[in-house]
Scaffold this motif. Structure first.
Motif, PDB file in Angstrom:
ATOM      1  N   ARG A   1       4.651   3.500  29.012  1.00  0.00           N
ATOM      2  CA  ARG A   1       4.529   3.503  30.428  1.00  0.00           C
ATOM      3  C   ARG A   1       6.031   3.249  31.123  1.00  0.00           C
ATOM      4  NH1 ARG A   1      -0.371   0.983  29.171  1.00  0.00           N
ATOM      5  NH2 ARG A   1      -2.126   2.645  29.350  1.00  0.00           N
ATOM      6  N   LEU A   2       6.740   2.130  30.469  1.00  0.00           N
ATOM      7  CA  LEU A   2       7.720   1.540  31.162  1.00  0.00           C
ATOM      8  C   LEU A   2       8.789   2.224  30.216  1.00  0.00           C
ATOM      9  CD1 LEU A   2       6.844  -2.321  30.964  1.00  0.00           C
ATOM     10  CD2 LEU A   2       6.232  -0.646  32.707  1.00  0.00           C
ATOM     11  N   THR A   3       9.978   2.698  31.245  1.00  0.00           N
ATOM     12  CA  THR A   3      10.946   3.523  30.675  1.00  0.00           C
ATOM     13  C   THR A   3      11.843   2.592  29.867  1.00  0.00           C
ATOM     14  OG1 THR A   3      11.061   4.464  32.907  1.00  0.00           O
ATOM     15  CG2 THR A   3      13.091   4.763  31.724  1.00  0.00           C
ATOM     16  N   ARG A   4      12.227   1.431  29.835  1.00  0.00           N
ATOM     17  CA  ARG A   4      13.077   0.429  29.142  1.00  0.00           C
ATOM     18  C   ARG A   4      12.563   0.497  27.849  1.00  0.00           C
ATOM     19  NH1 ARG A   4      15.814  -4.590  31.390  1.00  0.00           N
ATOM     20  NH2 ARG A   4      16.912  -3.121  32.537  1.00  0.00           N
ATOM     21  N   THR A   5      11.065   0.158  27.642  1.00  0.00           N
ATOM     22  CA  THR A   5      10.554  -0.069  26.476  1.00  0.00           C
ATOM     23  C   THR A   5      10.167   1.234  25.628  1.00  0.00           C
ATOM     24  OG1 THR A   5       8.424  -0.129  27.489  1.00  0.00           O
ATOM     25  CG2 THR A   5       9.537  -2.348  26.769  1.00  0.00           C
ATOM     26  N   ILE A   6      10.093   2.371  26.652  1.00  0.00           N
ATOM     27  CA  ILE A   6       9.968   3.628  25.991  1.00  0.00           C
ATOM     28  C   ILE A   6      11.308   3.958  25.276  1.00  0.00           C
ATOM     29  CG2 ILE A   6       9.942   6.380  26.594  1.00  0.00           C
ATOM     30  CD1 ILE A   6       7.842   5.581  28.744  1.00  0.00           C
ATOM     31  N   THR A   7      12.509   3.809  25.924  1.00  0.00           N
ATOM     32  CA  THR A   7      13.855   4.044  25.112  1.00  0.00           C
ATOM     33  C   THR A   7      14.002   3.282  23.798  1.00  0.00           C
ATOM     34  OG1 THR A   7      14.877   2.796  26.728  1.00  0.00           O
ATOM     35  CG2 THR A   7      14.895   5.030  27.367  1.00  0.00           C
TER      36      THR A   7
ATOM     37  N   ARG B   1       9.475  10.218  28.088  1.00  0.00           N
ATOM     38  CA  ARG B   1       7.942   9.887  28.400  1.00  0.00           C
ATOM     39  C   ARG B   1       7.216  10.933  27.476  1.00  0.00           C
ATOM     40  NH1 ARG B   1       8.649   7.626  33.732  1.00  0.00           N
ATOM     41  NH2 ARG B   1       8.274   5.375  33.471  1.00  0.00           N
ATOM     42  N   LEU B   2       7.687  12.213  27.615  1.00  0.00           N
ATOM     43  CA  LEU B   2       6.765  13.026  26.765  1.00  0.00           C
ATOM     44  C   LEU B   2       6.870  12.863  25.291  1.00  0.00           C
ATOM     45  CD1 LEU B   2       7.720  16.437  28.209  1.00  0.00           C
ATOM     46  CD2 LEU B   2       5.484  15.468  28.293  1.00  0.00           C
ATOM     47  N   PHE B   3       7.922  12.360  24.816  1.00  0.00           N
ATOM     48  CA  PHE B   3       8.318  11.727  23.486  1.00  0.00           C
ATOM     49  C   PHE B   3       7.183  10.635  22.981  1.00  0.00           C
ATOM     50  CE2 PHE B   3      10.167   9.418  20.017  1.00  0.00           C
ATOM     51  CZ  PHE B   3      10.356  10.189  19.127  1.00  0.00           C
ATOM     52  N   ALA B   4       7.077   9.876  23.936  1.00  0.00           N
ATOM     53  CA  ALA B   4       6.347   8.500  23.626  1.00  0.00           C
ATOM     54  C   ALA B   4       4.937   8.617  24.380  1.00  0.00           C
ATOM     55  CB  ALA B   4       6.945   7.186  24.194  1.00  0.00           C
ATOM     56  N   SER B   5       4.438   9.647  24.623  1.00  0.00           N
ATOM     57  CA  SER B   5       3.241   9.747  25.268  1.00  0.00           C
ATOM     58  C   SER B   5       2.076   9.332  24.326  1.00  0.00           C
ATOM     59  CB  SER B   5       2.855  11.301  25.747  1.00  0.00           C
ATOM     60  OG  SER B   5       3.004  11.958  24.456  1.00  0.00           O
ATOM     61  N   SER B   6       2.092   9.160  23.190  1.00  0.00           N
ATOM     62  CA  SER B   6       1.200   8.913  22.132  1.00  0.00           C
ATOM     63  C   SER B   6       1.451   7.388  21.902  1.00  0.00           C
ATOM     64  CB  SER B   6       1.134   9.865  21.065  1.00  0.00           C
ATOM     65  OG  SER B   6       2.366   9.650  20.368  1.00  0.00           O
ATOM     66  N   PHE B   7       2.343   6.766  22.254  1.00  0.00           N
ATOM     67  CA  PHE B   7       2.404   5.345  22.107  1.00  0.00           C
ATOM     68  C   PHE B   7       1.426   4.365  22.918  1.00  0.00           C
ATOM     69  CE2 PHE B   7       7.224   5.819  21.002  1.00  0.00           C
ATOM     70  CZ  PHE B   7       6.937   6.758  19.946  1.00  0.00           C
ATOM     71  N   ARG B   8       1.487   3.187  22.245  1.00  0.00           N
ATOM     72  CA  ARG B   8       0.238   2.428  23.050  1.00  0.00           C
ATOM     73  C   ARG B   8       0.958   1.369  23.981  1.00  0.00           C
ATOM     74  NH1 ARG B   8      -3.568  -1.049  19.229  1.00  0.00           N
ATOM     75  NH2 ARG B   8      -4.850  -1.453  20.949  1.00  0.00           N
ATOM     76  N   GLY B   9       0.133   1.368  24.995  1.00  0.00           N
ATOM     77  CA  GLY B   9       0.581   0.178  25.944  1.00  0.00           C
ATOM     78  C   GLY B   9       1.703   0.238  26.955  1.00  0.00           C
ATOM     79  N   ALA B  10       2.639  -0.712  26.888  1.00  0.00           N
ATOM     80  CA  ALA B  10       3.719  -0.674  27.693  1.00  0.00           C
ATOM     81  C   ALA B  10       4.963   0.562  26.977  1.00  0.00           C
ATOM     82  CB  ALA B  10       4.530  -1.898  27.838  1.00  0.00           C
ATOM     83  N   HIS B  11       4.800   0.694  25.688  1.00  0.00           N
ATOM     84  CA  HIS B  11       5.509   1.575  24.905  1.00  0.00           C
ATOM     85  C   HIS B  11       5.606   3.115  25.469  1.00  0.00           C
ATOM     86  CE1 HIS B  11       6.519  -1.746  22.663  1.00  0.00           C
ATOM     87  NE2 HIS B  11       5.289  -1.773  22.033  1.00  0.00           N
TER      88      HIS B  11
END
Length: 117
Positions: A30-36, A18-28
């Motif tokens: 917030r949601l674990t699967r889309t973050i990965t 989540r720290l890696f993807a904190s600057s991404f937009r929307g569900a990217h």
């Protein structure tokens, strides 16, 4: 048999992602699967574009050098310049002559005339 309390390891792993993807937009972000998925995609793009960036800068330097050589020398081109550099055993990478071409065209012309003689 006692119950195994899971969560600490998994939670640590998820927060790291989540720290890696904190600057991404929307569900990217917030949601674990889309973050990965987005993390994998971002890392693939970063790896691919590191090589592409080197390629693009080399093309830019070659274009700049070629423009200055054609502008000042009659029937002179980039390929002849590089050939003469190698003949004289002057090992210059393309970045340095490109910077000289931008900052001081006359200096580059003097270098070329010295090489061709």
């Amino acid at each position: 048999m006692t119950r195994v309390r899971r969560g600490y390891t998994a939670r640590r792993r998820r927060t790291k992602i989540r720290l890696f993807a904190s600057s991404f937009r929307g569900a990217h972000s917030r949601l674990t699967r889309t973050i990965t998925q987005q993390k994998m995609r971002a890392l693939v793009s970063a790896y691919r574009d590191r090589g592409r960036q080197k390629r693009d800068f080399r093309r830019l330097w070659i274009t700049r050098i070629n423009a200055v050589t054609r502008e000042n020398g009659v029937s002179y081109s980039y390929s002849r310049l590089i050939h003469n550099l190698y003949k004289r055993q002057l090992l210059l990478n393309r970045k340095i002559p490109a910077q000289i071409a931008i900052l001081n065209k006359n200096c580059l012309c003097i270098i070329y005339k010295k090489i061709t003689k």
